[in-house]
Each structure stands twice: as C-alpha cells, then as structure tokens.
Design a protein around this motif. Structure first.
Motif, PDB file in Angstrom:
ATOM      1  N   PRO A 199       0.824  -1.218   0.000  1.00  0.00           N
ATOM      2  CA  PRO A 199       0.000   0.000   0.000  1.00  0.00           C
ATOM      3  C   PRO A 199       0.854   1.262   0.000  1.00  0.00           C
ATOM      4  CG  PRO A 199       0.140  -0.871   2.216  1.00  0.00           C
ATOM      5  CD  PRO A 199       0.917  -1.816   1.344  1.00  0.00           C
ATOM      6  N   GLY A 200       0.200   2.374  -0.306  1.00  0.00           N
ATOM      7  CA  GLY A 200       0.869   3.666  -0.198  1.00  0.00           C
ATOM      8  C   GLY A 200       1.056   4.361  -1.535  1.00  0.00           C
ATOM      9  N   SER A 201       1.706   5.508  -1.472  1.00  0.00           N
ATOM     10  CA  SER A 201       2.023   6.274  -2.669  1.00  0.00           C
ATOM     11  C   SER A 201       3.176   5.618  -3.414  1.00  0.00           C
ATOM     12  CB  SER A 201       2.382   7.705  -2.292  1.00  0.00           C
ATOM     13  OG  SER A 201       3.567   7.719  -1.503  1.00  0.00           O
ATOM     14  N   GLY A 202       3.494   6.160  -4.586  1.00  0.00           N
ATOM     15  CA  GLY A 202       4.606   5.619  -5.351  1.00  0.00           C
ATOM     16  C   GLY A 202       5.908   5.663  -4.587  1.00  0.00           C
ATOM     17  N   ARG A 203       6.161   6.768  -3.920  1.00  0.00           N
ATOM     18  CA  ARG A 203       7.399   6.882  -3.147  1.00  0.00           C
ATOM     19  C   ARG A 203       7.415   5.912  -1.976  1.00  0.00           C
ATOM     20  NH1 ARG A 203       9.617  12.785  -1.730  1.00  0.00           N
ATOM     21  NH2 ARG A 203       9.669  12.703  -4.012  1.00  0.00           N
ATOM     22  N   GLN A 204       6.280   5.755  -1.301  1.00  0.00           N
ATOM     23  CA  GLN A 204       6.225   4.819  -0.176  1.00  0.00           C
ATOM     24  C   GLN A 204       6.437   3.382  -0.641  1.00  0.00           C
ATOM     25  OE1 GLN A 204       2.313   6.028   1.191  1.00  0.00           O
ATOM     26  NE2 GLN A 204       3.155   7.010   3.015  1.00  0.00           N
ATOM     27  N   ARG A 205       5.813   3.010  -1.759  1.00  0.00           N
ATOM     28  CA  ARG A 205       5.981   1.650  -2.259  1.00  0.00           C
ATOM     29  C   ARG A 205       7.413   1.399  -2.703  1.00  0.00           C
ATOM     30  NH1 ARG A 205       0.418   1.548  -4.742  1.00  0.00           N
ATOM     31  NH2 ARG A 205       1.309   2.086  -6.758  1.00  0.00           N
TER      32      ARG A 205
END
Length: 752
Positions: free
Chosen positions: A55-61
């Motif tokens: 899960p998460g934003s592109g940066r988090q993933r």
C-alpha cells in the motif's frame, strides 16, 4: 464495479510493472545473452509489483521494495542452496512460508510485500540444483527490484493520500467545535465523523497498525476520538450537551451557593470551569496533529479532572449550602467527566503519537504501558501475543505454510515440469475461508484451461521463432496485467498463462506441452490449496470472531465487579483497582479477528451481529475500570444504602456481560430463567458524585451491551431458523436485551 480512480490505478500499475519487467528481461536475454538473470529480472517486478499488494504512494511503495530487496536476496540464496534435496526445500518452504505470512503482525506494508518475497524463495528452491548460478540469480533479482522501484517513483506514480494524522485532526476539531458551541452538528454527523476513523475506512498505508510507540499512540488517539464523538452524539440526543454548552449546565435548585442565580436557576460552576479546559485541550490536540509537533503536556487534563472532582466532592459534602447540586446536575457532571476522560486519553496518546520517544510512567500504567517500554519489548509482545490459536494472523500463517510445504513436496516427489507453478497457484489463490478458496480456484482453473489452449495454439503456430515471442511479450504483459485485475481471476489466470508461455519460450525451446504442464500444475496447486483450506480453519474469522469476543467479554465481566468493589470499599482505597492486562490482550486478538471478519465476503451467511458494538463496550469497560477508581474514589466510606445500590447495579451489568459472552460463544446462558429486574430505588436525599458517576457508566454500558445482545440474538435465531427450515420470527430478542438496570434502551441504529 471499480471507480474511475481505481481503474486508472490498475492501468498505471500495469504500465510500471511491464516497463520494469521488460527492461530487465530484454537487457539480459538479448543484450547480454544471460537467460538466468533475465528470468529473475522478469519475475521480480511481477512478484513485488503485481503479486504483492504494497500500500501507499509511489514513493512509499518504492521505499518498501528497496527495503525488501536484502530479504529477497537472502531468500533466493537460501532457496538455491536447499534445492539440493526435496526434503530440504520442503522444510525451508515451511519455515519461510510461516515467517513471511506471520509478518502481518508488523503492519500492512510488510504484509503486502510478503507474497512477493515468498515467490523469490519458490523460484530458487526448484531444480536444477545449480549453486554456481547464484550470482546471476541475485543480479537479475536486484536489477528487477531496482527497476520497479524507479518506475514506482517516476512513472505515473501513485499520489499520496490523506494521512491518518490529518484525518485524526479533523475529527478532533469537530469534537472541539461541538463542545465549544461553535457548531451544532446532528448525532448522525458526529457518528459519521467517528466512523471515518475506523481502520476499514483508512487507506492501508496510513493505518496505525505497527507495534511502535508512535503508531500505538496514534491508534489509541483514534479510539479516544471515536469514543468522544459517540459520547457527544449521545449527549446531543438526550439534550444534555445543549445544557452543558449553554452555561455549563443549569441546576434545578433555587438559591445561592457557588453558582450564579439566573431566572431562579443555579448555574453549575464546576462544569462551567471544566468545559472550557476540555475545549482548549481539543483545540491544542487538533493543532498539534496538523503541525506534526507541539502536542500538549499530558498533565493538563489530569489536573483539571482532579480539580473538577474536588469541586463536586466539596459541593456534595456541604448540605447546608442552598445551591448544592441536585441529582440532575450531578448526572450532567458525570457525562462531562466521561467526556473529559476521553479528552485526557486523547491528549496523552497524541503526544506519544507525535513524539514517539519513551516517557516516564503515565497513569494508568496498564493503559499506557507502551509509552515506557523499549522497542524490543514492543515487538516481542506483539509477536508473542499472536502466537496463539486464538490469533487469526497465526491461523493464516500456519495455513499458507502448510499449503506451500505440501505443494513443494508434491511437486518435488512427482518431478513436475515447472513445479514452481504449483506453489504459485497456492500462493495466489488461497483465501482465508474454504468458500472463498473454492470460488477463486474454480475460476482460476477455468481461466487456465482457456489460456492453455490459446498458449498451445500460439506455440504451435509460432514454433521456434524467438523474435516473434520477443515482440509479443511486452504488449502481452501490459494487456494481462491491466485486464486481469479489472475482469477477474479467470481472465487474470488465462492471460498470465499466455505471458509465461511467451516468456519461457525465449529462455529455452518450448512446445505445446508447456501449456499442458501449466494447466497440470495449476490444477495440482488448486487441489492442494483447497484441501488445506478445508482442513485448516475453513470458516476463516467467522467462528474465531465469536470465540475471541466471548473470551474478551469473560475477561471484562470481573472488571466491572472489581471496579464496584474498589469504589465501595471501607475504608476507601483498601481494595486496589482491577488489573486489565489480560483483558487488553484479549481485546487485541478480538480486534484482529474482527478486522479479518470485515474483509471476508458475507456470502449467504446472515449478517447483523454487532461485533463493533461489543468492541466499543469492551473499551468502555476498560476505561471505566481505570478512571473511576482513579478520579471517583470517595474521601469517606459511602453509606450502606449507597453501597448496596452500587453493588446491585454492578451485579446486573455483570450478568448482562456474562449473558452476552455465553451468546457469543454458543454456550447456554448462566441463568436459565431471567426474572424481571426491579426498578432501582429512589435516589438518596444527598446524591453522591461517586454513585452517580458509577450509575452513568453502568447505564451507558448496559444499554450498549443490550443493543449488541439484541442483534446477536436475532442473528442466532435467524441462523437456527434457516438451518431447520423454520419461518418463526424472533419474539424474545427485545425482551432479552433489556437493560439490566432498567435504564437502557435501543439506539435505533443498524448494527455494524
């Protein structure tokens, strides 16, 4: 039906995975002529980008993928070494399968990455046993993961959603504005604002589900705000909130005293003093959450509640004062005290959630034990607490480990071609219930049959023309990775069969028998997964949620009895407050079971059991067991009549909890007959704050438990009627769910 935003997210993910997988595969296969790293660079983006649900934003993933890379390298190395013998690979699969599935205790991001990491071990643990290719395998894996992380970061990145901290700040601001009289929302609006903080309504990447201090603090703050909004909704329905906001609550006794006399009515000076401080704490907490720092010190609300209680005690102890508070004023004060306690828990947990550092002991220590614990102890407690047969996380880890181990044993023993497809089928199609698993595998087999026929036709038509497969691979992946999630499991499996046939035909010469091996492996994996789903907790969380709720209520019942004993002890303070550690542990298991229960489709099973209401009631019992002995302990022993009244109310509430626990667990009720409860005797001439606060706690608690009992009784009766083919309605539900104190009622809201 998916929304436009969901469809766009699926298409963007398909583009990112296709780009990363194609770049690594083509570079190694045709640029460097290295088929081994080409295969691993192809499957690494598929594993972490498609099979995993990070899960998460592109940066988090991207950050999660890069953190998972070292673990993936270790798993590939381990699988390569253990591929020497089938029994070694099976034992390794059992251990790796359990550990990675059990990683869900760490939160949604490790849980999301676990399936992809499982595939890394699965790819490497199959023959041929070639440890000399380990370097090439690790190189291909590293390149594939890094390419995917770069694509997640820069190619159509998923935007970041609202953080849990901002959602929490908005809810706290609504509570503060309501208490200050700046807005007058309806009860439905307040309950809806609280419902938006339920974890099922929060994006997985933002859910406070980890074991750390900051995450636990935010989770506890969310529970406190939801409880506060529910209290405000109830006070709005009864009209007491309006009285509190408009002058701190009006008494109904004429005369002077500590309040100002207006229109022949005496204002409540104690409530007028405390309410602005409660509003200020809400405003400060909301501002701190928005800023991400500067949370209020935890002693503010603690001191305010102590001073407020001192005012009430002095007022009740001076019968000569004409303006002494009446029973109705004391009940409004009790409601304000409960609100203030929720705000007290809120301000402490917000500070911990924003700071995250260890603190000195905070009272009650059992409730805030994690604030002073080292990180290692927090992790250990989370892990050990879930190593029990009552944990759904443990259930899922055991189920997937046994299924993968059995699949590896069968594939190795029968020497199946491309045997890792057997384990891949188990990994992608296993569900938490037998019904879900059967439905998924039935669709998967049908899709694979069609896909295998199409792949066989393709392999016969194209033959050994590798350049044709190279042209088809990238658009085939883009199509499969986009249409599969949008159209369902059958489409996903059929299209993926075409993808793997196209890819493997470029690694080594292939014939139509490749498609035959694919369908044979998928059917074998489906049969193994279905068998394990049948044997290992086939009902998922549906039975476990009943067992954990029953265990939670059985631990909570003695807390009510012990709380009443602590308040009525003579001399005061001679009986210690109850210990809540066991109940807190049961609460954690019940919350996990409920979370999985809500994630499973209802199907044909009747819905209506108010498990969420049971959890709220348990929270209410735990908090009352802490704050009543802390803030309501009388200075002198209560009169015998007051003590007897408190014990009668306490026994009635305990009976309600025990009856609901028996109903949850499917056990016979503690008492075969339930005599009509007598109405409580009239209040004494000099009402006591301790007795009124206890009465308010038990009345609210019993009403909530009664609503949960009504819903559960109706659900159980409907289930029995369906099983026997009967059509008789439930006539006793309303009668069996009456408040034990005679003061409960139904909210009129549907169960959650």
């Amino acid at each position: 039906m998916r929304s436009g935003a969901e469809r766009a997210a699926v298409l963007h993910r398909s583009a990112r995975v296709t780009l990363a997988a194609s770049a690594g595969f083509y570079a190694f296969r045709y640029g460097l002529d290295e088929p081994v790293p080409a295969l691993y660079s192809l499957f690494a983006p598929i594993a972490l980008g498609l099979l995993s649900s990070i899960p998460g934003s592109g940066r988090q993933r991207a950050a999660v993928m890069l953190k998972a890379l070292p673990v993936g390298l270790v798993l590939v190395a381990l699988g390569t070494v253990l591929a020497v013998r089938t029994w070694a690979a099976v034992l390794g699969m059992l251990v790796v399968g359990f550990l990675l599935a059990f990683a869900a205790v760490a939160g949604p991001r490790p849980a999301g990455a676990a399936p992809g990491l499982q595939l890394f071990y699965i790819l490497a643990c199959f023959p041929p046993y070639e440890p000399r290719t380990l370097g090439l395998r690790l190189t291909g894996l590293a390149v594939g993961v890094v390419l995917l992380a770069l694509c997640e970061w820069f190619v159509l990145p998923q935007p970041a959603g609202e953080t849990y901290r901002w959602s929490l700040a908005r809810a706290v601001a609504i509570a503060g504005d309501t208490l200050a009289g700046r807005t007058s929302p309806s009860p439905g609006f307040l309950r809806a604002a609280g419902a938006r903080l339920r974890l099922s309504q929060i994006p997985p990447a933002e859910r406070p589900a980890g074991p750390g201090r900051a995450v636990r603090g935010l989770a506890q703050a969310g529970s406190a705000v939801r409880r506060l909004l529910e209290q405000l909704a109830h006070l709005t329905e009864t009209g007491r909130l309006r009285d509190l906001v408009q002058g701190g609550g009006r008494g109904d006794v004429k005369g002077g005293g500590r309040g100002d006399v207006k229109d022949g009515r005496c204002s409540d000076a104690a409530a007028e003093w405390l309410l602005p401080r409660v509003v200020l704490r809400c405003d400060e907490s909301a501002a701190a959450l928005r800023a991400g720092r500067g949370a209020p010190a935890p002693a503010h609300m603690d001191e305010a509640i102590g001073a407020f209680q001192a005012m009430r005690v002095r007022q009740a102890a001076e019968p000569a004062v004409p303006g002494r508070a009446s029973l109705s004023v004391l009940r409004r004060q009790a409601a304000l005290l409960a609100v203030a306690e929720s705000v007290r828990v809120l301000e402490i947990s917000v500070r911990v959630g924003l700071d995250g550092r260890r603190t000195r002991p905070i009272e009650p220590r059992e409730l805030f034990w994690y604030t002073e614990a080292p990180t290692s102890r927090l992790w250990l407690r989370r892990i050990v607490g879930n190593l029990t047969l009552r944990s759904v996380l443990f259930h899922n880890a055991v189920r997937i480990a046994l299924a993968l181990g059995a699949a590896r044993l069968v594939a190795g023993t029968l020497d199946l071609t491309h045997g890792f497809w057997v384990l891949l089928a188990v990994l992608t199609l296993s569900r938490t219930t037998f019904g879900q698993t059967w439905a998924a595998m039935r669709e998967a087999v049908a899709g694979n049959l069609v896909g295998a026929v199409a792949a066989g036709v393709l392999l016969i038509a194209v033959g050994q023309h590798t350049d044709a497969y190279a042209v088809l691979l990238a658009p085939g992946m883009l199509l499969a990775f986009a249409l599969g999630p949008l159209l369902g499991i059958a489409w996903a499996q059929g299209l993926f069969t075409l993808v793997v046939a196209t890819a493997f035909s470029q690694i080594a010469p292939a014939s139509w028998r490749l498609a035959e091996a694919r369908i044979l492996d998928v059917v074998t994996g489906s049969a193994i997964g279905l068998l394990c789903a049948m044997l290992a907790w086939p009902a998922g969380a549906r039975r476990e949620v009943r067992r954990t709720m029953a265990g939670l209520l059985r631990e909570c019942a003695p807390l009510i009895r012990d709380t009443v004993a602590a308040l009525t002890a003579a001399p005061p303070g001679s009986v210690p407050p109850p210990s809540t550690l066991r109940a807190l542990h049961r609460l954690r298991l019940a919350e996990s079971a409920y979370a999985q229960f809500r994630s499973e489709p209802v199907g044909g099973a009747p819905a209506g059991a108010d498990w969420h209401g049971v959890l709220i009631a348990a929270h209410q019992i735990l908090l009352g067991a802490h704050w009543l002995p802390r803030f309501d302990l009388p200075a002198t022993a209560m009169p015998p009549a007051a003590v007897e009244q408190a014990r009668v109310d306490g026994r009635a509430a305990v009976a309600t909890v025990e009856r609901l626990a028996a109903l949850c667990g499917g056990d016979p009720p503690p008492d075969a007959t339930r005599p009509e409860t007598a109405r409580p005797p009239p209040p004494p001439p000099a009402p006591l704050p301790t007795l009124v606060d206890l009465e308010a706690w038990l009345t609210s608690l019993t009403a909530r438990l009664s609503r949960a009992e009504t819903a559960l009784t109706r659900t159980s009766a409907d289930t029995a009627a369906e099983a026997t083919g009967g059509t008789a309605g439930v006539t006793a539900a309303g009668g069996t769910a009456r408040s034990a104190t005679g003061r409960g009622g139904h909210s009129g809201r549907p169960p959650e």
